[in-house]
Design a protein around this motif. Structure first.
Motif, PDB file in Angstrom:
ATOM      1  N   VAL A 175       7.909  -4.024   6.291  1.00 15.01           N
ATOM      2  CA  VAL A 175       8.972  -3.037   5.901  1.00 15.01           C
ATOM      3  C   VAL A 175       8.080  -1.628   5.565  1.00 15.01           C
ATOM      4  N   TYR A 176       8.877  -0.478   5.392  1.00  9.54           N
ATOM      5  CA  TYR A 176       8.290   0.630   4.899  1.00  9.54           C
ATOM      6  C   TYR A 176       9.758   1.505   4.354  1.00  9.54           C
ATOM      7  N   SER A 177       9.373   2.382   3.604  1.00 10.60           N
ATOM      8  CA  SER A 177      10.459   3.318   3.060  1.00 10.60           C
ATOM      9  C   SER A 177      10.970   4.363   4.258  1.00 10.60           C
ATOM     10  N   LYS A 178       9.807   4.921   4.704  1.00  9.93           N
ATOM     11  CA  LYS A 178       9.951   6.054   5.716  1.00  9.93           C
ATOM     12  C   LYS A 178       9.038   6.244   6.488  1.00  9.93           C
ATOM     13  N   LEU A 179       9.412   6.608   7.661  1.00 10.06           N
ATOM     14  CA  LEU A 179       8.543   7.080   8.866  1.00 10.06           C
ATOM     15  C   LEU A 179       8.120   8.306   8.513  1.00 10.06           C
ATOM     16  N   HIS A 180       6.961   8.730   8.550  1.00 10.67           N
ATOM     17  CA  HIS A 180       6.400  10.206   8.495  1.00 10.67           C
ATOM     18  C   HIS A 180       5.484  10.280   9.899  1.00 10.67           C
ATOM     19  N   GLU A 181       6.334  11.230  10.552  1.00  9.33           N
ATOM     20  CA  GLU A 181       5.744  11.536  12.025  1.00  9.33           C
ATOM     21  C   GLU A 181       4.964  12.654  11.870  1.00  9.33           C
ATOM     22  N   GLY A 182       4.793  13.448  10.962  1.00  8.13           N
ATOM     23  CA  GLY A 182       3.850  14.530  10.899  1.00  8.13           C
ATOM     24  C   GLY A 182       2.188  14.166  10.546  1.00  8.13           C
ATOM     25  N   ASP A 183       1.497  15.311  10.600  1.00 13.64           N
ATOM     26  CA  ASP A 183       0.037  14.956  10.416  1.00 13.64           C
ATOM     27  C   ASP A 183      -0.478  15.395   8.828  1.00 13.64           C
ATOM     28  N   LEU A 224       4.945   2.534   1.417  1.00 13.13           N
ATOM     29  CA  LEU A 224       6.165   3.502   1.160  1.00 13.13           C
ATOM     30  C   LEU A 224       6.242   4.619   2.369  1.00 13.13           C
ATOM     31  N   PHE A 225       5.177   5.008   3.092  1.00 17.51           N
ATOM     32  CA  PHE A 225       5.197   5.653   4.366  1.00 17.51           C
ATOM     33  C   PHE A 225       4.520   4.821   5.502  1.00 17.51           C
ATOM     34  N   ASP A 271       0.765  -1.134  -0.059  1.00 18.11           N
ATOM     35  CA  ASP A 271      -0.124  -0.084  -0.037  1.00 18.11           C
ATOM     36  C   ASP A 271       1.022   1.222   0.063  1.00 18.11           C
ATOM     37  N   ASP A 272       0.417   2.341  -0.280  1.00 15.63           N
ATOM     38  CA  ASP A 272       1.362   3.623  -0.357  1.00 15.63           C
ATOM     39  C   ASP A 272       1.749   4.118   1.066  1.00 15.63           C
ATOM     40  N   MET A 273       0.720   3.791   2.161  1.00 16.68           N
ATOM     41  CA  MET A 273       0.970   4.522   3.449  1.00 16.68           C
ATOM     42  C   MET A 273       0.035   3.640   4.425  1.00 16.68           C
ATOM     43  N   THR A 274       0.413   3.656   5.590  1.00 15.90           N
ATOM     44  CA  THR A 274      -0.393   3.134   6.677  1.00 15.90           C
ATOM     45  C   THR A 274      -0.322   4.536   7.395  1.00 15.90           C
TER      46      THR A 274
END
Length: 134
Positions: A104-112, A91-92, A71-74
């Motif tokens: 697995v994921y490419s990047k953590l995104h900790e913003g909203d 991805l994110f 999927d694109d993101m969680t």
């Protein structure tokens, strides 16, 4: 990535290339038993096709024991949590909002911020129409 407007960030095709490259390397080492790829409709389809080419794995319509679900993101994580199977990649990953952590994921995104992928409309609301009633 480019900040578009209040609470939205655009992910470019150049970003996608880097994200797929990074995710491919992680999958090779962390999910070596994956034998096929399933893309969650809408957000996961394009990354799944890209990964299918990079990993030389077939795309499937039915999830098997060793199918890697993409999927694109969680964001909320609800979609991935409902998926059968044991292998997942995005991805994110948003750890502060997601009820599910992918393998697995490419990047953590900790913003909203709402992430707008290159295949999406930049002026769309910051929630997909099919999620509004969930």
């Amino acid at each position: 990535m480019l900040k578009l407007q209040e609470n939205k960030i655009a992910v470019s095709w150049w970003d996608m290339s880097d994200l797929i490259k990074e995710l491919t390397q992680k999958i090779i080492f962390e999910v070596p038993l994956a034998d096929s790829i399933y893309g969650i409709p809408r957000g996961g389809l394009i990354p799944a096709v890209m990964l299918s080419h990079k990993l030389n794995l077939p795309m499937v319509e039915t999830i098997g024991k060793n199918t890697l679900i993409i999927d694109d993101m969680t964001d909320s994580g609800v979609t991935m949590k409902k998926m059968p199977g044991q292998w997942t990649a995005v991805l994110f990953h948003k750890p502060h909002t997601s009820v599910f952590t992918p393998n697995v994921y490419s990047k953590l995104h900790e913003g909203d911020e709402w992430l707008v992928f290159p295949w999406e409309e930049t002026d769309a609301p910051a929630i997909q129409d099919y999620l509004k009633n969930e």
